[in-house]
Design a protein around this motif. Structure first.
Motif, short mmCIF file in Angstrom:
data_model
loop_
_atom_site.label_atom_id
_atom_site.label_comp_id
_atom_site.label_asym_id
_atom_site.label_seq_id
_atom_site.Cartn_x
_atom_site.Cartn_y
_atom_site.Cartn_z
N SER A 23 0.86 -1.19 0.00
CA SER A 23 0.00 0.00 0.00
C SER A 23 0.89 1.23 0.00
O SER A 23 2.03 1.19 0.45
N ASP A 24 0.35 2.32 -0.50
CA ASP A 24 1.11 3.57 -0.64
C ASP A 24 1.22 4.26 0.71
O ASP A 24 0.32 4.97 1.14
N ARG A 25 2.31 4.03 1.41
CA ARG A 25 2.50 4.61 2.74
C ARG A 25 2.74 6.11 2.67
O ARG A 25 2.41 6.85 3.60
N GLU A 26 3.30 6.60 1.57
CA GLU A 26 3.50 8.04 1.43
C GLU A 26 2.17 8.76 1.36
O GLU A 26 1.97 9.80 2.01
N ALA A 27 1.23 8.22 0.61
CA ALA A 27 -0.10 8.84 0.51
C ALA A 27 -0.79 8.83 1.87
O ALA A 27 -1.43 9.82 2.26
N ARG A 30 0.93 11.47 4.05
CA ARG A 30 0.59 12.82 3.59
C ARG A 30 -0.81 13.21 4.06
O ARG A 30 -1.04 14.32 4.55
N LYS A 31 -1.76 12.27 3.95
CA LYS A 31 -3.15 12.55 4.37
C LYS A 31 -3.21 12.89 5.86
O LYS A 31 -3.87 13.85 6.26
#
Length: 110
Positions: A23-27, A30-31
């Motif tokens: 899963s996109d941990r950066e997204a 950021r959220k």
């Protein structure tokens, strides 16, 4: 705005979960940071003591503590570290202040 270096290590269970279902941990980071009024400048996965290293900008220490607590409360982090950073300009200003105050400090003599 203040800058923070936030580092974390994932639990074994979290790593297993990310390998099984990436899963996109950066997204996700950021959220969370934006919801707290901050800005994620960079998120890096890393080799070594920590799995993830982030450069975060935020309004104050409360924002950073809230973000770190929210991440820790998920139970997927085995350890983390937060370092408050300062710009070179702020460091120079602090050094100038120290230079003006050095006469007020008496070092121990042994």
């Amino acid at each position: 705005m203040a800058f923070y270096l936030y580092q974390l290590s994932y639990s074994k269970e979290a790593i297993k979960s990310m390998v099984t279902s990436p899963s996109d941990r950066e997204a996700a980071a950021r959220k969370l940071i934006e919801a707290l009024g901050g800005k994620l400048h960079h998120l890096f996965f890393a080799f070594g003591e920590y799995d993830v290293i982030c450069l975060i900008e935020g309004p104050d220490d409360k924002m950073m503590m809230a973000g770190a607590a929210a991440v820790a409360s998920a139970g997927t982090v085995s350890k983390s570290s937060t370092v408050k950073l300062m710009t070179a300009a702020d460091a120079m200003a602090a050094m100038a202040m120290a230079g003006k105050a050095t006469g007020a400090y008496k070092p121990p003599h042994g």
